[in-house]
Design a protein around this motif. Structure first.
Motif, short mmCIF file in Angstrom:
data_model
loop_
_atom_site.label_atom_id
_atom_site.label_comp_id
_atom_site.label_asym_id
_atom_site.label_seq_id
_atom_site.Cartn_x
_atom_site.Cartn_y
_atom_site.Cartn_z
N TYR A 120 10.62 8.25 15.65
CA TYR A 120 10.52 8.19 14.18
C TYR A 120 11.65 9.00 13.54
O TYR A 120 12.36 8.49 12.67
N TRP A 176 -2.54 -5.69 2.79
CA TRP A 176 -3.61 -4.77 3.18
C TRP A 176 -4.78 -4.85 2.21
O TRP A 176 -5.93 -4.77 2.59
N ASN A 231 11.35 0.28 1.69
CA ASN A 231 10.29 1.26 1.92
C ASN A 231 9.48 0.97 3.19
O ASN A 231 8.90 1.89 3.77
N VAL A 280 3.09 13.01 2.47
CA VAL A 280 2.52 12.27 1.33
C VAL A 280 1.15 11.73 1.73
O VAL A 280 0.95 11.31 2.88
N THR A 323 -1.05 9.19 2.34
CA THR A 323 -1.13 7.73 2.52
C THR A 323 -1.85 7.44 3.84
O THR A 323 -2.16 8.35 4.60
N ASP A 381 8.42 -10.05 7.31
CA ASP A 381 8.56 -9.05 8.37
C ASP A 381 10.02 -8.60 8.32
O ASP A 381 10.93 -9.37 8.67
N ARG A 384 0.84 -1.21 0.00
CA ARG A 384 0.00 0.00 0.00
C ARG A 384 0.87 1.26 0.00
O ARG A 384 2.10 1.18 0.11
N ASP A 426 5.98 -7.82 2.01
CA ASP A 426 5.25 -7.05 3.03
C ASP A 426 4.81 -7.97 4.15
O ASP A 426 4.68 -9.19 3.96
N ILE A 455 3.15 4.43 -0.47
CA ILE A 455 4.29 4.75 -1.34
C ILE A 455 4.86 3.48 -1.97
O ILE A 455 5.20 3.46 -3.16
N LYS A 469 14.73 7.58 11.19
CA LYS A 469 14.90 8.01 9.80
C LYS A 469 16.28 8.67 9.61
O LYS A 469 16.88 8.57 8.54
N1 LIG Z 1 3.45 9.18 4.11
C1 LIG Z 1 4.37 10.11 4.34
O1 LIG Z 1 4.05 11.31 4.44
C2 LIG Z 1 5.83 9.73 4.46
C3 LIG Z 1 6.77 10.76 4.55
C4 LIG Z 1 8.11 10.45 4.65
C5 LIG Z 1 8.51 9.13 4.66
N2 LIG Z 1 7.58 8.13 4.58
C6 LIG Z 1 8.09 6.77 4.60
O2 LIG Z 1 7.65 6.09 3.44
C7 LIG Z 1 7.52 4.71 3.71
C8 LIG Z 1 6.13 4.24 3.29
O3 LIG Z 1 5.18 4.98 4.02
P1 LIG Z 1 3.63 5.05 3.66
O4 LIG Z 1 3.20 6.44 3.93
O5 LIG Z 1 3.35 4.42 2.35
O6 LIG Z 1 3.06 4.16 4.87
P2 LIG Z 1 1.97 3.01 4.96
O7 LIG Z 1 1.72 2.82 6.40
O8 LIG Z 1 0.82 3.31 4.07
O9 LIG Z 1 2.73 1.75 4.36
C9 LIG Z 1 3.80 1.14 5.05
C10 LIG Z 1 3.96 -0.26 4.53
O10 LIG Z 1 5.03 -0.87 5.26
C11 LIG Z 1 4.62 -2.17 5.66
N3 LIG Z 1 5.31 -2.61 6.85
C12 LIG Z 1 5.23 -2.10 8.11
N4 LIG Z 1 5.96 -2.83 8.97
C13 LIG Z 1 6.52 -3.83 8.24
C14 LIG Z 1 7.37 -4.91 8.56
N5 LIG Z 1 7.79 -5.13 9.81
N6 LIG Z 1 7.76 -5.74 7.56
C15 LIG Z 1 7.33 -5.55 6.29
N7 LIG Z 1 6.51 -4.54 5.93
C16 LIG Z 1 6.11 -3.70 6.90
C17 LIG Z 1 3.12 -2.06 5.91
O11 LIG Z 1 2.50 -3.34 5.88
C18 LIG Z 1 2.70 -1.13 4.77
O12 LIG Z 1 2.38 -1.84 3.61
C19 LIG Z 1 7.78 4.54 5.20
O13 LIG Z 1 9.13 4.13 5.41
C20 LIG Z 1 7.57 5.94 5.75
O14 LIG Z 1 8.27 6.16 6.94
C21 LIG Z 1 6.26 8.40 4.48
#
Ligand SMILES: NC(=O)c1ccc[n+]([C@@H]2O[C@H](COP(=O)([O-])OP(=O)(O)OC[C@H]3O[C@@H](n4cnc5c(N)ncnc54)[C@H](O)[C@@H]3O)[C@@H](O)[C@H]2O)c1
Length: 262
Positions: free
Chosen positions: A161, A44, A95, A194, A196, A68, A19, A40, A21, A165
Motif C-alpha cells: 500500500y 456499495w 480516488n 479518515v 471510512t 474498474d 462511498r 466505481d 472519501i 501511494k
Molecule cells: N480512509 C483513510 O484513512 C485513507 C487515508 C489515506 C488515503 N486514503 C485513500 O483514499 C481513497 C478512498 O479511500 P476510502 O477510505 O474512501 O476507501 P473505501 O474503501 O471506503 O472506498 C474506496 C472506493 O474505491 C472503489 N474501488 C476500489 N477498487 C476499484 C476499482 N478497481 N475500480 C473502481 N473503483 C474501485 C471502491 O468500490 C470504493 O467505492 C483511497 O485511494 C485510499 O487509499 C484513505
C-alpha cells in the motif's frame, strides 16, 4: 458577493465515488455546481442511497458509470464516453483505491499486483484518458490524485500500500510539471486517518494509539478531505502544479509528544 468556488458548467469524474472519501468529494463538487460522474467498480449503496441519488435529491447533477480503473481498455472506453456525453472532462479525481495489510514477507504476488493494479495503474490509466480529454477541448482542467500520508512516510506492515501511494506522489509531480503550461493542474491530496470503511480494519487500541500520534488528536471525516479536493479543483488552485497537500491533522509535521524541561 462573488462565489469563489463556482463549478457550474464543469464536468467532474470521481473514481471510487460510491462511498467513503469519494462520495464526500462527489457531494462537495456537485454542491458547487459541477455535473459529477461517479465511476466505481461496485455500487456499495445502490438505489436511493447511492451517491448519484443523494446528489439528485439535493438538487445537483450526477450520473454513474460502472468502471474498474485497473482495466486500461475499460478506462479508455468509459472516459471517451464521458468526454462525448459532456463535451469534455474538466475535473478528474482519482480516488479509487484498495488497501492490503502486510510487510514484505507477508505480501503475496497477487496482493502486490492488486495494490499496484488499482492504486497505480488505475490512477495512471484514468489520468491519461482525462488529460487527453482536457487537452482536446483546450480549456485546461484539474486532476486531483488521492495518495496518502502512507505515500510520504512508511507505515508499519503496509509494504504494498505504502509503495503504491508513493508511486502516486511522483506520478502527480511528473504530470504536474508536464501539463501545467496547458492550464491542466495535476495535484494530490494525502489524507491521514479518515473515518471510512477502509479504516474499519483498525481495532480500538490501534485507533486510540493513532489518534494520540496525531497532533490535532483526531481522525478526519471524509468531508474534510473533500474540502481540500474542492480547493484543488477550483480556480483558487490555478497556480498550484504537482503539489501534494497533506490533510492529516499535522501527522506528517511532527509528533505531539512534548518534552518538559526545567
Ligand atoms: N480512509 C483513510 O484513512 C485513507 C487515508 C489515506 C488515503 N486514503 C485513500 O483514499 C481513497 C478512498 O479511500 P476510502 O477510505 O474512501 O476507501 P473505501 O474503501 O471506503 O472506498 C474506496 C472506493 O474505491 C472503489 N474501488 C476500489 N477498487 C476499484 C476499482 N478497481 N475500480 C473502481 N473503483 C474501485 C471502491 O468500490 C470504493 O467505492 C483511497 O485511494 C485510499 O487509499 C484513505
Amino acid at each position: 458577493m462573488e462565489n469563489v468556488i463556482d463549478l457550474s458548467g464543469k464536468t467532474a469524474v470521481v473514481t471510487g465515488g460510491s462511498r467513503g472519501i469519494g462520495r464526500a468529494v462527489a457531494l462537495a463538487l456537485a454542491g458547487q455546481g459541477a455535473f459529477v460522474v461517479i465511476a466505481d467498480r461496485s455500487d456499495w449503496k445502490a438505489g436511493d442511497e447511492s451517491t448519484t441519488a443523494e446528489i439528485l435529491r439535493l438538487g445537483g447533477q450526477a450520473t454513474s458509470k460502472n468502471l474498474d480503473v485497473s482495466d486500461a481498455a475499460e478506462v479508455d472506453r468509459t472516459m471517451a464516453e464521458i468526454d462525448q456525453e459532456h463535451s469534455g472532462i474538466d475535473i478528474l479525481v482519482n480516488n479509487a483505491g484498495v488497501l492490503t495489510a502486510g510487510s514484505v514477507l507477508e505480501t503475496s504476488n497477487d496482493q502486490w499486483r492488486h495494490q499496484f493494479a488499482v492504486n497505480v495503474d488505475g490512477t495512471f490509466f484514468c489520468m491519461r484518458a482525462g488529460i487527453r480529454s482536457m487537452r482536446a477541448h483546450g480549456r485546461g482542467g484539474k486532476v486531483i490524485n488521492v495518495t496518502s500520508i502512507s505515500g510520504l512516510r512508511a507505515n508499519p506492515g503496509f509494504a504494498a500500500y505504502c509503495s503504491s501511494k508513493a508511486a502516486i506522489v511522483n506520478l502527480t509531480r511528473q504530470a504536474g510539471i508536464d501539463y501545467g503550461a496547458e492550464g491542466i493542474n495535476v495535484n494530490s491530496v494525502a489524507p491521514g486517518f479518515v473515518e471510512t470503511d477502509m479504516t474499519a480494519i483498525y481495532d480500538s487500541p490501534t485507533r486510540r494509539a493513532l489518534e494520540a500520534q496525531t497532533p490535532n488528536g483526531r481522525w478526519a471525516m471524509p468531508k474534510q478531505i473533500a474540502d481540500a479536493v474542492l480547493f484543488l479543483a477550483s480556480p483558487l488552485a490555478d497556480h498550484i502544479c504537482g503539489e501534494v497537500l497533506a490533510v492529516d491533522g499535522g501527522w506528517l509535521v511532527g509528533t505531539p509528544v512534548r518534552i518538559e524541561s526545567d
